[in-house]
Design a protein around this motif. Structure first.
Motif, PDB file in Angstrom:
ATOM      1  N   ASP A 297       0.863  -1.186   0.000  1.00 20.93           N
ATOM      2  CA  ASP A 297       0.000   0.000   0.000  1.00 20.93           C
ATOM      3  C   ASP A 297       0.893   1.228   0.000  1.00 20.93           C
ATOM      4  OD1 ASP A 297      -2.791  -1.100   0.321  1.00 20.93           O
ATOM      5  OD2 ASP A 297      -1.799  -2.011   2.053  1.00 20.93           O
TER       6      ASP A 297
ATOM      7  N   ASP B  81      -0.297   8.448  -0.444  1.00 27.38           N
ATOM      8  CA  ASP B  81      -0.501   9.438  -1.496  1.00 27.38           C
ATOM      9  C   ASP B  81       0.386  10.649  -1.236  1.00 27.38           C
ATOM     10  OD1 ASP B  81      -1.481  11.586  -3.067  1.00 27.38           O
ATOM     11  OD2 ASP B  81      -3.409  10.550  -3.274  1.00 27.38           O
TER      12      ASP B  81
ATOM     13  N   GLU C 292      -1.498  13.985  -0.917  1.00 24.49           N
ATOM     14  CA  GLU C 292      -2.214  14.062   0.350  1.00 24.49           C
ATOM     15  C   GLU C 292      -1.274  14.509   1.470  1.00 24.49           C
ATOM     16  OE1 GLU C 292      -4.299  10.949   3.452  1.00 24.49           O
ATOM     17  OE2 GLU C 292      -4.731  10.736   1.322  1.00 24.49           O
TER      18      GLU C 292
ATOM     19  N   PRO D 230      -7.173   7.898  -0.429  1.00 25.02           N
ATOM     20  CA  PRO D 230      -6.900   9.120  -1.191  1.00 25.02           C
ATOM     21  C   PRO D 230      -8.049  10.096  -1.082  1.00 25.02           C
ATOM     22  CG  PRO D 230      -7.501   7.329  -2.662  1.00 25.02           C
ATOM     23  CD  PRO D 230      -7.350   6.733  -1.301  1.00 25.02           C
TER      24      PRO D 230
ATOM     25  N   THR E  27     -10.872  12.450  -2.423  1.00 24.18           N
ATOM     26  CA  THR E  27     -11.705  12.301  -3.608  1.00 24.18           C
ATOM     27  C   THR E  27     -12.467  13.569  -3.942  1.00 24.18           C
ATOM     28  OG1 THR E  27     -13.472  11.393  -2.232  1.00 24.18           O
ATOM     29  CG2 THR E  27     -11.976   9.828  -3.262  1.00 24.18           C
TER      30      THR E  27
ATOM     31  N   LYS F 267       5.886  11.127 -10.934  1.00 23.19           N
ATOM     32  CA  LYS F 267       5.784  11.616  -9.560  1.00 23.19           C
ATOM     33  C   LYS F 267       5.429  13.098  -9.534  1.00 23.19           C
ATOM     34  CE  LYS F 267       8.691   8.454  -6.888  1.00 23.19           C
ATOM     35  NZ  LYS F 267       9.762   8.410  -5.862  1.00 23.19           N
TER      36      LYS F 267
ATOM     37  N   ARG G   1       1.902  13.450 -10.426  1.00 22.37           N
ATOM     38  CA  ARG G   1       1.000  12.925  -9.396  1.00 22.37           C
ATOM     39  C   ARG G   1       0.687  13.977  -8.331  1.00 22.37           C
ATOM     40  NH1 ARG G   1      -2.523  11.895  -7.111  1.00 22.37           N
ATOM     41  NH2 ARG G   1      -3.223  10.060  -5.957  1.00 22.37           N
TER      42      ARG G   1
ATOM     43  N   THR H  24      -6.830  14.268  -6.407  1.00 25.63           N
ATOM     44  CA  THR H  24      -5.976  13.134  -6.062  1.00 25.63           C
ATOM     45  C   THR H  24      -6.671  11.845  -6.399  1.00 25.63           C
ATOM     46  OG1 THR H  24      -6.831  12.994  -3.827  1.00 25.63           O
ATOM     47  CG2 THR H  24      -4.910  14.403  -4.166  1.00 25.63           C
TER      48      THR H  24
END
Length: 474
Positions: free
Chosen positions: A153, A156, A159, A217, A219, A306, A309, A474
């Motif tokens: 996992d 983020d 975030e 994440p 939303t 990255k 992102r 995100t």
């Protein structure tokens, strides 16, 4: 004959105990020498992003990986060799603060098969692959067997930046090597933590962001664009070149590019995180995001991904030149070219930097070829235009602290500059191959001066090109 059989039986028991036990162990004897491939080096690159184990040999190694979930461990059967003293080094190379590996065990599993077992702290997504021999500059590798351990996992990164901003932090640090990702506690299994939502619901509380990699994440785009104080913030992606298996260029005294540029990036990060850009629409605080914050390899495509992102406003890749002769000197700034390179030197430099994936060790089986081609082929006139403006602003400041190799922004097909929606430049801070400039590069004073110059260049760029309103999804 009876004594011989007893010895063989005893050795078999020891090997089974080694593979089943929980302690570190290594079986070595005078008879345990390689009969096939020869192991020439072993290396471990721990980082919060992932840990890499590299086994270098004179011929390609055939392997059979086996992942066991409970307790988590990765076993790799290496065929065609017997236990080699070089493998002993691997046991001692795993650090106690490695985010993923707790220990290494190795033993003769079968007549011509060595079994390597990595005991793990948590569930991972392992990748096991081979790399062909490669040589570029002063770096040369023979055949490499690579074991990459990625978290199952992934937190983020956008975030994390937003949480830091909402908490009023002034320095966002990407996860360090010692920031070990841990499995969520039992009380949180089956739930979805949302630290951003918690902070926005209780802006005056002291809620800490969940360090678990299972954080959900964000939303809601509107909530990201409108934090409690209504501020937008500017994100600058800093990309320290090379890392891990890829040392980059080397100076006459042995200074490695990957280490120098990471120090410069850290100094620039601190300045960015403490800067507010004044615009007609208000004050915009800044945050820096590093594509790597420790000594590990990041493929060129992933560096671009990255930055996209976290929806970066700028992308700055930091490097240190090297040339065949030590006389070359001076800093340079490069932008992307949508056609031919602006000079033969720029074309040569792009070719050198684009070889980073070969040295660093890219697992081509995991790359989506169609996505990669689309990303690297997408370049817009607007992006290049803005990149040239950013580069010019930086050159205008760098010239006050040292010599410029070229007084204008050069252009070439650098793969790492091909984010279609982010103004992107590559800064060659100096020629590390020049003895005088190598000494300057390792000097904290010059590193600070350079970080100051780059920061002033960024501020100058935004004073003339205010950042556009942006909704961060995100």
């Amino acid at each position: 004959m009876t004594q011989h059989n007893d010895d063989q039986s005893h050795r078999g028991i020891k090997r089974r105990s080694l593979l089943q036990g929980g302690s570190l162990a290594l079986l070595l004897s005078s008879a345990d020498i390689a009969w096939g491939a020869s192991i020439v080096a072993v290396r471990v690159w721990p980082a919060a992003a992932y840990t890499r184990v590299t086994i270098e040999s004179d011929t390609a190694l055939k392997t059979v990986p086996i992942f066991v979930a409970n307790p988590p461990r990765l076993a790799v059967d290496i065929e065609g060799i017997e236990l080699n003293p070089a493998l002993k080094e691997l046991v001692g190379k795993v650090r106690s603060d490695d985010p993923y590996i707790t220990g290494v065990r190795v033993g003769q599993f079968a007549n011509k098969t060595v079994r390597l077992v990595l005991d793990l702290r948590q569930m991972v997504k392992p990748q096991v692959f081979n790399l062909q021999p490669v040589k570029t500059g002063n770096t040369q590798y023979q055949h490499r067997l690579v074991l990459d351990l990625y978290p199952s996992d992934v937190a983020d990164p956008l975030e994390a930046l937003i949480v830091d901003k909402l908490k009023g932090g002034t320095t966002y640090n990407a996860p360090s090597m010692t920031a070990t990702p841990m499995p969520p506690p039992a009380s949180k299994l089956g739930t979805h933590a949302d630290p951003v939502g918690d902070l926005m619901a209780k802006p005056n509380s002291s809620i800490e962001p969940d360090s678990s990699p299972t954080s959900a994440p964000i939303t809601t785009a509107a909530s990201v664009n409108q934090p409690p104080n209504g501020e937008r913030f500017i994100i600058v992606a800093l990309d320290p070149g090379h890392g891990g298996e890829d040392p980059g260029a080397s100076g006459p005294s042995g200074t490695r590019e990957k280490e120098v540029v990471l120090k410069i990036a850290h100094r620039l990060r601190d300045r960015i995180n403490n800067t507010v850009i004044k615009t007609k629409n208000g004050n915009l605080p800044m945050r820096a995001y590093l594509t790597r914050d420790a000594d590990y390899f990041v493929p060129l495509q992933q560096r671009v991904e990255k930055a996209r992102r976290v929806q970066a406003d700028l992308f700055i890749s930091i490097h240190a030149d090297a040339f065949q002769t030590p006389e070359a000197k001076g800093a340079s700034v490069f932008a992307l070219s949508d056609g031919a390179a602006s000079s033969a030197a720029a074309k040569w430099m792009a070719k050198q930097e684009n070889r980073a994936d070969l040295i660093g060790g890219l697992n081509i089986k995991t790359q989506d070829a169609a996505v990669q081609r689309a990303l690297l082929d997408m370049s817009t006139t607007a992006q290049i235009k803005d990149s040239l403006k950013l580069g010019s602003a930086m050159l205008g400041q760098i010239k006050h602290i040292g010599k410029l190799h070229k007084g204008r922004v050069e252009q070439a097909g650098f793969a790492v500059l091909k984010a279609p929606d982010i103004p992107s430049v590559l800064v060659e801070t100096a020629f590390i191959s020049n003895p005088e400039e190598e000494r300057r590069l390792v000097s904290p004073q010059y590193q600070n001066d350079l970080a100051d110059a780059l920061m002033k260049g960024i501020e100058r760029y935004f004073s003339r090109n205010p950042p556009l309103a942006k909704t961060r999804n995100t």
